[in-house]
Design a protein around this motif. Structure first.
Motif, PDB file in Angstrom:
ATOM      1  N   LEU A  58      -7.561  -2.810   0.060  1.00  0.00           N
ATOM      2  CA  LEU A  58      -6.642  -2.211   1.025  1.00  0.00           C
ATOM      3  C   LEU A  58      -5.446  -1.589   0.308  1.00  0.00           C
ATOM      4  O   LEU A  58      -5.007  -0.477   0.635  1.00  0.00           O
ATOM      5  CB  LEU A  58      -6.156  -3.272   2.021  1.00  0.00           C
ATOM      6  CG  LEU A  58      -7.202  -3.777   3.021  1.00  0.00           C
ATOM      7  CD1 LEU A  58      -6.686  -5.030   3.730  1.00  0.00           C
ATOM      8  CD2 LEU A  58      -7.545  -2.693   4.030  1.00  0.00           C
ATOM      9  N   CYS A  91     -11.834   6.418   0.883  1.00  0.00           N
ATOM     10  CA  CYS A  91     -10.982   5.360   1.433  1.00  0.00           C
ATOM     11  C   CYS A  91     -11.799   4.372   2.259  1.00  0.00           C
ATOM     12  O   CYS A  91     -11.651   3.149   2.132  1.00  0.00           O
ATOM     13  CB  CYS A  91      -9.880   5.991   2.286  1.00  0.00           C
ATOM     14  SG  CYS A  91      -8.705   4.807   2.983  1.00  0.00           S
ATOM     15  N   THR A 137     -13.917   2.264  -0.057  1.00  0.00           N
ATOM     16  CA  THR A 137     -13.097   1.322  -0.827  1.00  0.00           C
ATOM     17  C   THR A 137     -12.795   0.069  -0.011  1.00  0.00           C
ATOM     18  O   THR A 137     -12.951  -1.061  -0.493  1.00  0.00           O
ATOM     19  CB  THR A 137     -11.776   1.996  -1.257  1.00  0.00           C
ATOM     20  OG1 THR A 137     -12.066   3.136  -2.082  1.00  0.00           O
ATOM     21  CG2 THR A 137     -10.905   1.028  -2.044  1.00  0.00           C
ATOM     22  N   ILE A 138     -12.397   0.256   1.233  1.00  0.00           N
ATOM     23  CA  ILE A 138     -12.083  -0.883   2.102  1.00  0.00           C
ATOM     24  C   ILE A 138     -13.354  -1.649   2.465  1.00  0.00           C
ATOM     25  O   ILE A 138     -13.394  -2.882   2.417  1.00  0.00           O
ATOM     26  CB  ILE A 138     -11.349  -0.411   3.367  1.00  0.00           C
ATOM     27  CG1 ILE A 138      -9.996   0.200   2.986  1.00  0.00           C
ATOM     28  CG2 ILE A 138     -11.154  -1.560   4.352  1.00  0.00           C
ATOM     29  CD1 ILE A 138      -9.277   0.881   4.137  1.00  0.00           C
ATOM     30  N   SER A 191      -6.647   1.480  -1.624  1.00  0.00           N
ATOM     31  CA  SER A 191      -7.066   2.585  -0.762  1.00  0.00           C
ATOM     32  C   SER A 191      -5.927   3.579  -0.564  1.00  0.00           C
ATOM     33  O   SER A 191      -6.146   4.733  -0.196  1.00  0.00           O
ATOM     34  CB  SER A 191      -7.544   2.062   0.600  1.00  0.00           C
ATOM     35  OG  SER A 191      -6.469   1.485   1.328  1.00  0.00           O
ATOM     36  N   TYR A 222     -14.280  -5.608   1.532  1.00  0.00           N
ATOM     37  CA  TYR A 222     -14.595  -6.601   2.569  1.00  0.00           C
ATOM     38  C   TYR A 222     -15.949  -7.265   2.295  1.00  0.00           C
ATOM     39  O   TYR A 222     -16.078  -8.498   2.341  1.00  0.00           O
ATOM     40  CB  TYR A 222     -14.605  -5.936   3.936  1.00  0.00           C
ATOM     41  CG  TYR A 222     -15.052  -6.848   5.060  1.00  0.00           C
ATOM     42  CD1 TYR A 222     -14.162  -7.760   5.619  1.00  0.00           C
ATOM     43  CD2 TYR A 222     -16.363  -6.813   5.536  1.00  0.00           C
ATOM     44  CE1 TYR A 222     -14.565  -8.622   6.636  1.00  0.00           C
ATOM     45  CE2 TYR A 222     -16.775  -7.672   6.550  1.00  0.00           C
ATOM     46  CZ  TYR A 222     -15.878  -8.566   7.099  1.00  0.00           C
ATOM     47  OH  TYR A 222     -16.293  -9.410   8.096  1.00  0.00           O
ATOM     48  N   SER A 251       0.833  -1.211   0.000  1.00  0.00           N
ATOM     49  CA  SER A 251       0.000   0.000   0.000  1.00  0.00           C
ATOM     50  C   SER A 251       0.864   1.256   0.000  1.00  0.00           C
ATOM     51  O   SER A 251       0.542   2.242  -0.674  1.00  0.00           O
ATOM     52  CB  SER A 251      -0.929  -0.001   1.216  1.00  0.00           C
ATOM     53  OG  SER A 251      -1.797  -1.112   1.190  1.00  0.00           O
ATOM     54  N   LEU A 255     -10.572  -7.871  -0.964  1.00  0.00           N
ATOM     55  CA  LEU A 255     -10.296  -7.024   0.191  1.00  0.00           C
ATOM     56  C   LEU A 255      -8.845  -6.557   0.178  1.00  0.00           C
ATOM     57  O   LEU A 255      -8.559  -5.384   0.444  1.00  0.00           O
ATOM     58  CB  LEU A 255     -10.601  -7.779   1.485  1.00  0.00           C
ATOM     59  CG  LEU A 255     -10.223  -7.043   2.783  1.00  0.00           C
ATOM     60  CD1 LEU A 255     -10.969  -5.719   2.892  1.00  0.00           C
ATOM     61  CD2 LEU A 255     -10.515  -7.921   4.000  1.00  0.00           C
ATOM     62  N   ARG A 256      -7.917  -7.479  -0.146  1.00  0.00           N
ATOM     63  CA  ARG A 256      -6.507  -7.091  -0.153  1.00  0.00           C
ATOM     64  C   ARG A 256      -6.213  -6.074  -1.250  1.00  0.00           C
ATOM     65  O   ARG A 256      -5.438  -5.128  -1.045  1.00  0.00           O
ATOM     66  CB  ARG A 256      -5.620  -8.330  -0.336  1.00  0.00           C
ATOM     67  CG  ARG A 256      -5.378  -9.094   0.959  1.00  0.00           C
ATOM     68  CD  ARG A 256      -6.583  -9.892   1.389  1.00  0.00           C
ATOM     69  NE  ARG A 256      -6.468 -10.398   2.751  1.00  0.00           N
ATOM     70  CZ  ARG A 256      -7.412 -11.146   3.324  1.00  0.00           C
ATOM     71  NH1 ARG A 256      -8.538 -11.460   2.672  1.00  0.00           N
ATOM     72  NH2 ARG A 256      -7.256 -11.551   4.571  1.00  0.00           N
TER      73      ARG A 256
END
Length: 501
Positions: free
Chosen positions: A181, A328, A331-332, A184, A336, A53, A177-178
């Motif tokens: 992250l 942000c 997005t996360i 983001s 999820y 990230s 999800l990854r």
């Protein structure tokens, strides 16, 4: 001395057999319990996601900080007109980045497969850090164009490379999800960039340089420092990861093999051609360009859009922060939820409609309060779509190299939207920029229509394969390793493969 072709074939068959036997050994290892699997995933997340990230935050910051630099006399100091026909020079400087960025993506992913992630990502990161620093020393429009082009070449491999890298560690329903992250960080770059530009801009005159120059120099130096660390911080593959025990390495490989259905993993150019021939990837490419065009438009022009609502340069920099913070979170959260439900299309469609409403609000009124609210809807609608879209496409491409090339095609074509975005907000349309807002609402609408089409098609194709499986008593979970191995080169066309919808 020439090598006999029959001997090459024998060696190749032996290599494939050895690889299969090794993988089959992984399958025989005891499967982790739910609790141990959860602990393993947290361990992977902690060692992989934060640093990835950070890399993308710096990448996005270095390609879009020109939007912040513009408000600190960039055009004036480089003798670039701000009015008249030649005012388009600034837009051209934005646009030239993207063709070179796109051209680098597919070769870069193939190079990362050929070399190793830690080495290749470090190389391109050092290169783009140097380019960013050089932007702080350009003297005119020509110099800016040249350095922006080189920056595009150097940055081109990061996003598709890291996206591909994530698929080498996580099961398909865990990638969303990854990737969310990881992506983001782009929203963090937008927020962080505004705050950083506000502070660095006050250095105007230090060393005889403008504030815009120091934005490029200091942010480039920061990237260079992190690039030096990256070589030791990036773990290449599960099998070589030092932070995993031998048992954990076996479990990661077992999970990937079970999730990917034993499909081909070796380097062979024919799998790249399989990607070029897959029509589904091309549909995703058009979905993506409809999303990336507004993504880059907002990233590059949000400070200008906010300024034209009647705020000062400094206020505009700070007022860009809240929309990115909200984006942000969405997005996360979306990543999820999509992973939890193992769905992509329906979430894509929902956020596409949110973005469309945001652009309509920006175009339909001149009231600053309504327009500013529209920026929240636009950022919160667009940003979650990027990692979700690439996860959806990557989930549905069978085979390692085909997936790597397919992701690069997806991201590469989408990034051509950056070249379009550079001309969406032209000076002559300020302060309302109505043509730009309506153009972007239209591109997202195109993506929404194609999203509906792909969702319906994938549902029907899964149903067709399920029906065939029942009729022929060939349910995916009942395939033997030999039966899977027989179809290992067929990718997502294998009869036991099911699409993520």
């Amino acid at each position: 001395m020439p090598v006999d072709s029959s001997q090459q074939s024998i060696d190749s068959d032996q290599d494939k057999k050895a690889a299969v036997e090794q993988l089959e050994g992984v399958v025989l290892a005891p499967e982790f319990s739910a609790a141990r699997t959860k602990t393993l995933l947290r361990k992977l997340d902690w060692h992989l996601v934060p640093f990835l990230s950070l890399l993308y935050l710096l990448s996005f910051l270095d390609r879009t900080n020109i939007g912040n630099a513009k408000l600190f006399n960039l055009q004036k100091d480089l003798h670039m007109p701000t009015t008249g026909p030649k005012a388009i020079q600034y837009n051209a400087a934005l646009a030239i980045f993207f063709p070179f960025y796109v051209a680098a993506e597919i070769p870069s992913n193939m190079m990362m497969k050929r070399l190793r992630p830690s080495l290749w990502l470090t190389i391109i990161m050092v290169a783009w850090a140097i380019c960013t620093i050089c932007m702080g020393f350009v003297k005119d429009f020509t110099g800016l164009m040249v350095v922006r082009a080189f920056l595009g070449v150097c940055e081109g491999g990061l996003f598709p490379g890291v996206t591909y890298y994530i698929t080498m560690w996580y099961a398909r329903h865990e990638c969303g999800l990854r990737m969310a992250l990881f992506f983001s960080a782009a929203t963090a770059a937008g927020a962080f960039g505004g705050i950083l530009a506000f502070a660095i801009g006050k250095m105007s005159g230090v060393g005889g340089r403008g504030g815009w120059s120091w934005i490029f120099i200091l942010e480039g130096i920061l990237t260079l420092i992190v690039a030096i660390i990256a070589y030791w911080a990036i773990n290449d593959y599960p099998r070589t990861a030092k932070f995993l025990s031998e048992e954990e390495r076996d479990e990661v490989e077992r999970r990937l093999k079970a999730d990917r259905s034993s499909l081909a993993d070796e380097f062979n150019v024919k799998y790249a051609f399989d990607a070029f021939k897959d029509w589904k990837i091309y549909v995703h490419m058009f979905i993506t360009i409809g999303i990336y065009t507004p993504l880059y438009s907002i990233s590059l022009f949000l400070p200008t859009i906010v300024k034209n609502m009647g705020y000062s340069n400094e206020q505009s920099q700070l007022m860009t922060v809240p929309p990115y913070v909200v984006a942000c979170l969405f997005t996360i959260g979306a990543g999820y939820a999509a992973d939890k439900m193992k769905q992509r299309g329906i979430f894509m469609l929902a956020f596409e409609f949110v973005a469309i409403i945001g652009f309509i609000m920006l175009a339909s009124t001149g009231k600053p309060g309504v327009q500013y609210t529209g920026t929240f809807l636009v950022t919160s609608g667009i940003y979650p779509l990027v990692p979700m879209g690439v996860a959806w496409n990557g989930n549905n491409i069978g085979g390692s190299l085909k997936r790597g090339v397919g992701i690069a095609m997806h991201v590469g074509f989408g990034n051509l939207g950056g070249a379009i975005s550079a001309f969406c907000y032209l000076t002559q349309y300020s302060p309302r920029f109505i043509p730009g807002h309506t153009t972007l609402a239209s591109t997202v609408t195109m993506s929404a229509v194609l999203t509906i089409f792909m969702t319906l098609y994938l549902r029907r194709e899964n149903a067709r394969r399920d029906k065939w499986a029942v009729e022929n008593n060939m349910l995916p979970e009942n395939y033997t390793e030999d039966q899977k191995h027989a179809q290992r080169e067929e990718g997502d066309s294998a009869t036991f493969f099911r699409y993520t919808i």
